[in-house]
Design a protein around this motif. Structure first.
Motif, PDB file in Angstrom:
ATOM      1  N   ASN A  32       0.973  -1.240  -0.070  1.00  0.00           N
ATOM      2  CA  ASN A  32      -0.123  -0.111   0.130  1.00  0.00           C
ATOM      3  C   ASN A  32       0.852   1.347  -0.245  1.00  0.00           C
ATOM      4  O   ASN A  32       0.386   2.242   0.202  1.00  0.00           O
ATOM      5  N   TYR A  33       2.006   1.234  -0.403  1.00  0.00           N
ATOM      6  CA  TYR A  33       3.021   2.317  -0.280  1.00  0.00           C
ATOM      7  C   TYR A  33       2.695   3.091  -1.581  1.00  0.00           C
ATOM      8  O   TYR A  33       3.614   2.779  -2.563  1.00  0.00           O
ATOM      9  N   THR A  34       2.002   3.980  -1.511  1.00  0.00           N
ATOM     10  CA  THR A  34       1.672   4.802  -3.023  1.00  0.00           C
ATOM     11  C   THR A  34       2.919   5.289  -3.529  1.00  0.00           C
ATOM     12  O   THR A  34       2.931   5.420  -4.752  1.00  0.00           O
ATOM     13  N   LEU A  35       3.595   6.121  -2.606  1.00  0.00           N
ATOM     14  CA  LEU A  35       4.673   6.857  -3.273  1.00  0.00           C
ATOM     15  C   LEU A  35       5.774   5.962  -3.970  1.00  0.00           C
ATOM     16  O   LEU A  35       6.098   6.369  -5.047  1.00  0.00           O
ATOM     17  N   ALA A  36       5.903   4.735  -3.520  1.00  0.00           N
ATOM     18  CA  ALA A  36       6.847   3.720  -4.038  1.00  0.00           C
ATOM     19  C   ALA A  36       6.197   3.242  -5.728  1.00  0.00           C
ATOM     20  O   ALA A  36       7.077   3.325  -6.468  1.00  0.00           O
ATOM     21  N   TYR A  37       4.899   3.254  -5.636  1.00  0.00           N
ATOM     22  CA  TYR A  37       4.439   2.939  -7.102  1.00  0.00           C
ATOM     23  C   TYR A  37       4.677   4.123  -7.859  1.00  0.00           C
ATOM     24  O   TYR A  37       5.079   4.037  -9.082  1.00  0.00           O
ATOM     25  N   PHE A  38       4.153   5.262  -7.384  1.00  0.00           N
ATOM     26  CA  PHE A  38       4.636   6.557  -8.279  1.00  0.00           C
ATOM     27  C   PHE A  38       6.187   6.619  -8.710  1.00  0.00           C
ATOM     28  O   PHE A  38       6.241   6.944  -9.954  1.00  0.00           O
ATOM     29  N   ASN A  39       6.983   6.322  -7.921  1.00  0.00           N
ATOM     30  CA  ASN A  39       8.532   6.512  -7.761  1.00  0.00           C
ATOM     31  C   ASN A  39       8.832   5.663  -9.085  1.00  0.00           C
ATOM     32  O   ASN A  39       9.491   5.558  -9.969  1.00  0.00           O
ATOM     33  N   LEU A  40       8.233   4.155  -8.789  1.00  0.00           N
ATOM     34  CA  LEU A  40       8.445   3.012 -10.026  1.00  0.00           C
ATOM     35  C   LEU A  40       8.133   3.610 -11.287  1.00  0.00           C
ATOM     36  O   LEU A  40       8.564   3.312 -12.533  1.00  0.00           O
ATOM     37  N   THR A  78      -0.934   3.707  -8.873  1.00  0.00           N
ATOM     38  CA  THR A  78      -0.741   4.888  -8.060  1.00  0.00           C
ATOM     39  C   THR A  78      -2.191   5.636  -7.865  1.00  0.00           C
ATOM     40  O   THR A  78      -2.473   5.935  -6.628  1.00  0.00           O
ATOM     41  N   MET A  79      -2.733   6.159  -9.058  1.00  0.00           N
ATOM     42  CA  MET A  79      -4.114   6.725  -8.815  1.00  0.00           C
ATOM     43  C   MET A  79      -4.923   5.987  -7.970  1.00  0.00           C
ATOM     44  O   MET A  79      -5.741   6.363  -7.160  1.00  0.00           O
ATOM     45  N   ASP A  80      -5.262   4.510  -8.272  1.00  0.00           N
ATOM     46  CA  ASP A  80      -6.045   3.745  -7.704  1.00  0.00           C
ATOM     47  C   ASP A  80      -5.682   3.763  -6.239  1.00  0.00           C
ATOM     48  O   ASP A  80      -6.719   3.766  -5.287  1.00  0.00           O
ATOM     49  N   LEU A  81      -4.566   3.559  -6.091  1.00  0.00           N
ATOM     50  CA  LEU A  81      -4.240   3.333  -4.441  1.00  0.00           C
ATOM     51  C   LEU A  81      -4.194   4.781  -3.656  1.00  0.00           C
ATOM     52  O   LEU A  81      -4.871   4.692  -2.413  1.00  0.00           O
ATOM     53  N   ASN A  82      -4.175   5.679  -4.361  1.00  0.00           N
ATOM     54  CA  ASN A  82      -3.961   7.072  -3.834  1.00  0.00           C
ATOM     55  C   ASN A  82      -5.490   7.591  -3.129  1.00  0.00           C
ATOM     56  O   ASN A  82      -5.731   8.456  -2.471  1.00  0.00           O
ATOM     57  N   LYS A  83      -6.307   6.699  -3.821  1.00  0.00           N
ATOM     58  CA  LYS A  83      -7.826   7.042  -3.577  1.00  0.00           C
ATOM     59  C   LYS A  83      -8.083   6.928  -2.132  1.00  0.00           C
ATOM     60  O   LYS A  83      -9.007   7.542  -1.490  1.00  0.00           O
ATOM     61  N   ILE A  84      -7.270   5.807  -1.728  1.00  0.00           N
ATOM     62  CA  ILE A  84      -7.609   5.345  -0.438  1.00  0.00           C
ATOM     63  C   ILE A  84      -6.486   5.945   0.544  1.00  0.00           C
ATOM     64  O   ILE A  84      -6.841   6.280   1.661  1.00  0.00           O
ATOM     65  N   GLN A 107      -4.553   8.722   0.021  1.00  0.00           N
ATOM     66  CA  GLN A 107      -4.231  10.335   0.042  1.00  0.00           C
ATOM     67  C   GLN A 107      -3.221  10.870   0.230  1.00  0.00           C
ATOM     68  O   GLN A 107      -2.979  11.927   0.799  1.00  0.00           O
ATOM     69  N   GLU A 108      -2.063   9.950  -0.267  1.00  0.00           N
ATOM     70  CA  GLU A 108      -0.702  10.499  -0.148  1.00  0.00           C
ATOM     71  C   GLU A 108      -0.002  11.529  -0.792  1.00  0.00           C
ATOM     72  O   GLU A 108       0.528  12.443  -0.479  1.00  0.00           O
ATOM     73  N   LEU A 109      -0.663  11.519  -2.288  1.00  0.00           N
ATOM     74  CA  LEU A 109      -0.096  12.338  -3.235  1.00  0.00           C
ATOM     75  C   LEU A 109      -1.223  13.113  -3.831  1.00  0.00           C
ATOM     76  O   LEU A 109      -2.399  12.960  -3.585  1.00  0.00           O
ATOM     77  N   SER A 110      -0.894  14.225  -4.904  1.00  0.00           N
ATOM     78  CA  SER A 110      -1.760  15.001  -5.548  1.00  0.00           C
ATOM     79  C   SER A 110      -2.322  14.054  -6.794  1.00  0.00           C
ATOM     80  O   SER A 110      -1.242  13.850  -7.766  1.00  0.00           O
ATOM     81  N   ASP A 111      -3.551  14.018  -6.801  1.00  0.00           N
ATOM     82  CA  ASP A 111      -4.103  13.224  -7.982  1.00  0.00           C
ATOM     83  C   ASP A 111      -3.714  13.967  -9.320  1.00  0.00           C
ATOM     84  O   ASP A 111      -3.420  13.484 -10.360  1.00  0.00           O
ATOM     85  N   LYS A 112      -3.594  15.452  -9.149  1.00  0.00           N
ATOM     86  CA  LYS A 112      -3.408  16.170 -10.479  1.00  0.00           C
ATOM     87  C   LYS A 112      -2.088  15.843 -10.995  1.00  0.00           C
ATOM     88  O   LYS A 112      -1.791  15.717 -12.013  1.00  0.00           O
ATOM     89  N   GLU A 113      -0.945  15.791 -10.030  1.00  0.00           N
ATOM     90  CA  GLU A 113       0.347  15.548 -10.419  1.00  0.00           C
ATOM     91  C   GLU A 113       0.582  14.015 -11.152  1.00  0.00           C
ATOM     92  O   GLU A 113       1.154  13.849 -11.991  1.00  0.00           O
ATOM     93  N   ILE A 114      -0.242  13.145 -10.455  1.00  0.00           N
ATOM     94  CA  ILE A 114      -0.411  11.754 -11.095  1.00  0.00           C
ATOM     95  C   ILE A 114      -0.894  11.786 -12.391  1.00  0.00           C
ATOM     96  O   ILE A 114      -0.199  11.074 -13.495  1.00  0.00           O
ATOM     97  N   ARG A 115      -2.165  12.510 -12.504  1.00  0.00           N
ATOM     98  CA  ARG A 115      -2.784  12.614 -13.866  1.00  0.00           C
ATOM     99  C   ARG A 115      -1.828  13.223 -14.873  1.00  0.00           C
ATOM    100  O   ARG A 115      -1.684  12.849 -16.128  1.00  0.00           O
ATOM    101  N   GLU A 116      -1.182  14.076 -14.522  1.00  0.00           N
ATOM    102  CA  GLU A 116      -0.358  14.927 -15.659  1.00  0.00           C
ATOM    103  C   GLU A 116       0.703  13.868 -16.093  1.00  0.00           C
ATOM    104  O   GLU A 116       1.106  14.105 -17.156  1.00  0.00           O
ATOM    105  N   ARG A 117       1.376  13.186 -15.006  1.00  0.00           N
ATOM    106  CA  ARG A 117       2.419  12.298 -15.438  1.00  0.00           C
ATOM    107  C   ARG A 117       1.935  11.289 -16.511  1.00  0.00           C
ATOM    108  O   ARG A 117       2.587  10.793 -17.432  1.00  0.00           O
ATOM    109  N   LEU A 118       0.621  10.744 -16.169  1.00  0.00           N
ATOM    110  CA  LEU A 118       0.225  10.010 -16.808  1.00  0.00           C
ATOM    111  C   LEU A 118       0.037  10.146 -18.578  1.00  0.00           C
ATOM    112  O   LEU A 118       0.067   9.646 -19.405  1.00  0.00           O
TER     113      LEU A 118
END
Length: 546
Positions: free
Chosen positions: A494-502, A522-528, A530-541
């Motif tokens: 459940n380590y959201t940041l590690a998924y994002f960094n990977l 990362t987006m799916d897990l972050n809904k639970i 709430q570690e990161l900004s959804d906007k930043e993940i979406r922009e990366r994607l």
């Protein structure tokens, strides 16, 4: 026809009076509250059925006085009623004399005992001995004459000699003696078996004592102690419960019940609280009881009652540092931080032990840093704790974190290194040092620190992730970083940041499909989380395909 109802009532009163006498006698031998309650109930019922029996009044008065339900004056009023019903009743005068002694009216007590002596004939041993006690009290207070001394000797010696003709006293004495001998025999036998480690035989001896004597409270206690020694906690608890049922005024049993419940059955918090509240009624060690109650209320997340209990303990013993510390902690739970600071400061001032006080400094420093944003006070408090206990690594790490929060990386690195010197096998110190070195752009040193942290604890996912970040963003080696991000995810799925960094690592490598997969995870897990900004993940994607 008209006399029949009164005869039936007299018979009923006689039965009730006999039951009351038996229960009263059993109470005197066994000292069990159940017998006391039964005796009181039967005496009251006997009075209701036949109010003209004098014995019911003075005996009831003695029991109610013993329970604290009437005053000495009230007891004397009951004796007056008994004497008015039966003026020559020896026991009524004896009880009246006894109550007069309790009230400090020794002249009146002397008169009552003399009346009892004159009405008793050859069975006057008891009133003579009571009278000698009154005279002796007068002699001790120096309010006496030679005549009083002679009277004391006369009544004491004559009473001692005449005790052989006092049938009621001899009967009770024999019962006491027989019961005490049986109790002594079974108790000694059981204790002997215990010393020989023959626990089943000891338990059997105590069970026999329970069956053959009237001291159920004692033998249930012994069986409870033995069961506890054999680690049969539930059996021990049941024995103590039965002992308590027989005698609710036994404080020692109540303490054992409260302690066992608190230690072995934390889920029974409400029951334990009830036991401690019952202990408060004894008026002994009340500060300690309130202290235990405070912890129990904290376990229930009952913050207000916890504060109240700790406050009562602290008011009873304001110089106890542990009470002040616990009260401060309860105030933190109630989010009353100014009050918490006040009592932490008191606990630190009392300073019963340098190591313990260092821990309190740590707690107070954390409030200054995290709640009050008073970094200067926090630093001073942390440093005071380090002076008290230079081996307290936790407070050193918190001081390092404080410097990190202020952006003073040099002080942070030095403080973390000091912690490493104290405890070189602590994985957390290396991980924090590695992060400070990374922020300072000491990349090689940072990698060494993170590797050491992982070597000491391979399951520390934060060090795995941070080492990956150094390889990805510092060294520019995304391929090496992938291993550490994956390790972090395997340790903590459940380590959201590690998924994002990977995802970032695969994006840097050029594998858009895997990068997109991990960004989506990362987006799916972050809904639970709430570690990161959804906007930043979406922009990366989205950037992957633009």
């Amino acid at each position: 026809m008209t006399n029949t109802p009164s005869i039936i009532m007299d018979d009923k009163a006689a039965i009730l009076l006999e039951e009351a006498r038996t229960a009263h006698e059993n109470y005197l031998i066994k000292q069990q509250d159940s017998d006391l309650e039964k005796a009181i109930e039967c005496y009251i019922d006997a009075i209701k059925v036949n109010p003209s029996i004098s014995e019911s009044y003075y005996r009831l008065a003695s029991l109610l006085l013993m329970k604290g339900q009437i005053s000495v004056e009230g007891a004397l009023e009951q004796c007056k009623t008994a004497i008015s019903l039966e003026p020559e009743n020896v026991n009524a005068h004896i009880y009246s004399g006894y109550f007069q002694c309790l009230n400090g009216n020794f002249d009146e007590a002397e008169k009552e005992f003399k009346l009892a002596v004159s009405n008793s004939g050859k069975n006057s041993a008891r009133p003579r001995l009571f009278l000698s006690k009154v005279l002796f009290s007068r002699i001790k207070n120096h309010d006496s004459s030679v005549k009083d001394v002679m009277k004391f000797l006369y009544y004491f010696l004559s009473g001692s000699m005449m005790i052989m003709w006092d049938c009621p006293s001899l009967k009770m004495f024999c019962k006491f003696l027989a019961n005490d001998f049986s109790v002594f025999s079974y108790k000694t036998l059981g204790e002997t078996f215990e010393k020989m480690k023959l626990f089943p035989s000891a338990l059997e001896a105590y069970s026999k004592g329970l069956e053959k004597t009237s001291q159920g409270n004692l033998f249930y206690q012994k069986m409870g102690d033995l069961s506890l020694e054999c680690n049969d906690i539930e059996a021990s608890l049941e024995c103590y419960k039965k002992a308590y049922e027989l005698n609710p005024s036994d404080r020692e049993v109540l303490i054992k019940l409260a302690t066992i419940n608190q230690t072995y059955f934390p889920e029974n918090t409400d029951i334990t609280i009830d036991y401690y509240n019952s202990l408060l009624e004894f008026g002994i060690d009340m500060d300690k009881i309130y202290y235990e109650l405070g912890h129990l209320y904290l376990n229930k997340a009952d913050k207000l009652h916890a504060v109240s209990a700790f406050k009562l303990a602290q008011e009873l013993n304001p110089e106890n540092p542990y009470y002040n510390n616990s009260l401060a902690y309860a105030y933190i739970k109630a989010e009353l931080y100014d009050d918490a600071i006040e009592y932490y400061q008191l606990a630190i001032k009392l300073n019963p032990d340098a190591e313990w006080t260092s821990i309190v400094c740590h707690a107070l420093g954390a409030i200054y840093a995290e709640v009050k944003n008073n970094f200067e006070a926090a630093e001073a408090t942390f440093n005071a704790g380090i002076v008290l206990d230079p081996k307290n690594v936790d407070i050193q790490l918190s001081l390092g974190d404080l410097f990190m929060a202020q952006g003073d990386l040099d002080k942070a690195i030095k403080t973390y290194c000091d912690a490493i010197a104290v405890e070189p096998e602590n994985y957390l110190t290396y991980a924090k040092t590695g992060l400070a070195l990374w922020e300072k752009d000491y990349l090689e040193e940072s990698i060494v620190a993170f590797h050491k942290s992982i070597e000491l604890n391979p399951d520390f996912e934060i060090a795995q992730n941070n080492l990956g970040v150094v390889y990805l963003d510092g060294i520019g080696d995304p391929k090496s970083s992938v291993e550490y991000f994956k390790n972090a995810i395997n340790i903590n799925p459940n380590y959201t940041l590690a998924y994002f960094n990977l995802g970032r690592a695969y994006q840097a490598i050029g594998d858009k499909a895997l990068a997109a997969e991990y960004y989506q995870m990362t987006m799916d897990l972050n809904k639970i989380t709430q570690e990161l900004s959804d906007k930043e993940i979406r922009e990366r994607l989205y950037d992957l395909f633009n």
